[in-house]
Design an enzyme around this catalytic site. Structure first.
Site, PDB file in Angstrom:
ATOM      1  N   ASP A 158      36.298  45.003  40.268  1.00 52.73           N
ATOM      2  CA  ASP A 158      36.759  46.035  39.464  1.00 52.73           C
ATOM      3  C   ASP A 158      38.335  45.890  39.058  1.00 52.73           C
ATOM      4  OD1 ASP A 158      37.916  46.487  41.974  1.00 52.73           O
ATOM      5  OD2 ASP A 158      38.030  48.914  41.695  1.00 52.73           O
ATOM      6  N   GLU A 159      38.599  46.695  38.078  1.00 55.08           N
ATOM      7  CA  GLU A 159      39.974  46.707  37.580  1.00 55.08           C
ATOM      8  C   GLU A 159      40.839  45.634  37.424  1.00 55.08           C
ATOM      9  OE1 GLU A 159      41.240  51.157  39.569  1.00 55.08           O
ATOM     10  OE2 GLU A 159      41.525  49.213  40.692  1.00 55.08           O
ATOM     11  N   VAL A 160      40.027  44.905  36.634  1.00 54.40           N
ATOM     12  CA  VAL A 160      40.631  43.410  36.377  1.00 54.40           C
ATOM     13  C   VAL A 160      41.504  43.412  35.150  1.00 54.40           C
ATOM     14  CG1 VAL A 160      40.014  40.810  35.948  1.00 54.40           C
ATOM     15  CG2 VAL A 160      38.521  42.438  37.339  1.00 54.40           C
TER      16      VAL A 160
END
Length: 301
Positions: free
Chosen positions: A146-148
């Site tokens: 996530d949140e790349v």
């Protein structure tokens, strides 16, 4: 879920958490082992990652410690699902001098992603996944994902030069995920990767979605529900920047939740494996660990 990257948890506290899970008839411990902040697990294949990536030499786990967690949990009917969050949240992977080229540093919100254009990244990744597979026998391996933020790669001359050969429309995250998935299947084809998702699901049919978005995901994949807010145990006391962060979910609100009722009307409800409460540790440590988890989480059993 416990998070040992933002604040280290002593081994005895993890074992106590497993005891408490047994008492509460809970059967899956999701262990978020690493993040951008630290890499506390000493791996035989790459001990330098923890040597430079852990907070200190006293805030680490050996591979034997991890095996003891698995053994201890198994005797109490608890599965242990490991998570190594990549390609984002991975700055700790690259703090050792010999690995400095595989991760972007935490600058301007980069969230410390791995450099997915470097072959060295995949050499290290294969070694790490192979060892984690050996330590943790559970059929699910949580890949994070996530949140790349790949701003650092887009600003990289080498990355721009090599974009065409990846054949994924310049989507470095998708390229990494495909290579990571392939490596895992070569190591153990029976493993099921699991990914954090809150939108834009683009994974293999056999993979598991760990949903932290609102409502229910539109997917035919198997799903674990951890809706942001209702199932996050760290909210309501501000974040590590000192600003407001959600609302505190009281024990009464937890006890009034019912996953079966929440998924009624969801067309893919048979694919929901269950719900998971998450204690992120940016603003939680060993001294408040149990207080934040219990007794609110007891209601999920």
């Amino acid at each position: 879920m416990i998070d040992t990257s933002r604040h280290f948890l002593p081994l005895h506290l993890i074992l106590e958490t497993i005891d408490a899970m047994m008492y509460n008839k809970m059967n899956v411990l999701h262990w978020h082992i690493t993040d951008e902040d630290s890499f506390p697990l000493i791996l035989d294949s790459h001990p330098e990652i923890a040597e430079f990536g852990a907070f200190s030499e006293f805030e680490t786990y050996t591979s034997q410690d991890a095996r003891e967690v698995v053994r201890y949990a198994m005797l109490r009917g608890v599965r242990v699902i490991p998570e190594l969050d990549t390609p984002g949240h991975a700055a700790s992977w690259g703090k050792a001098p010999q690995n400095k080229d595989i991760a972007c540093t935490f600058v301007n919100g980069y969230m410390g992603p791995l450099d997915v254009t470097m072959e060295h990244t995949y050499t290290v990744l294969r070694d790490v996944l192979k060892e984690i597979n050996d330590i943790f026998p559970d059929p699910i391996f949580h890949f994070g994902g996530d949140e790349v933020s790949l701003t650092c790669l887009k600003n990289s001359t080498e990355a721009r030069k090599d974009m065409d050969k990846y054949n994924v429309g310049g989507n470095f995250e998708l390229y990494y995920r495909k290579r990571q998935h392939k490596i895992m299947m070569e190591i153990n084809p029976d493993k099921k990767p699991m990914y954090w998702m809150n939108s834009g699901i683009n994974i293999e049919p056999q993979d598991v979605v760990h949903w932290w978005g609102a409502g229910m995901p539109e997917t035919t994949n198997k799903v674990v529900i951890s809706n942001y807010g209702p199932y996050y145990l760290d909210m309501g006391v501000g974040n590590y920047f000192g600003v407001g962060y959600g609302s505190y979910i009281t024990w009464f609100e937890f006890y009034n939740r019912n996953l079966k009722n929440e998924i009624q009307g969801y067309k893919n409800k048979d694919n929901v494996l269950g719900a998971e409460a998450c204690l992120w540790s940016e603003i939680s440590n060993q001294y408040v660990h149990h207080v934040k988890i219990w007794m609110r989480t007891s209601s999920l059993a």
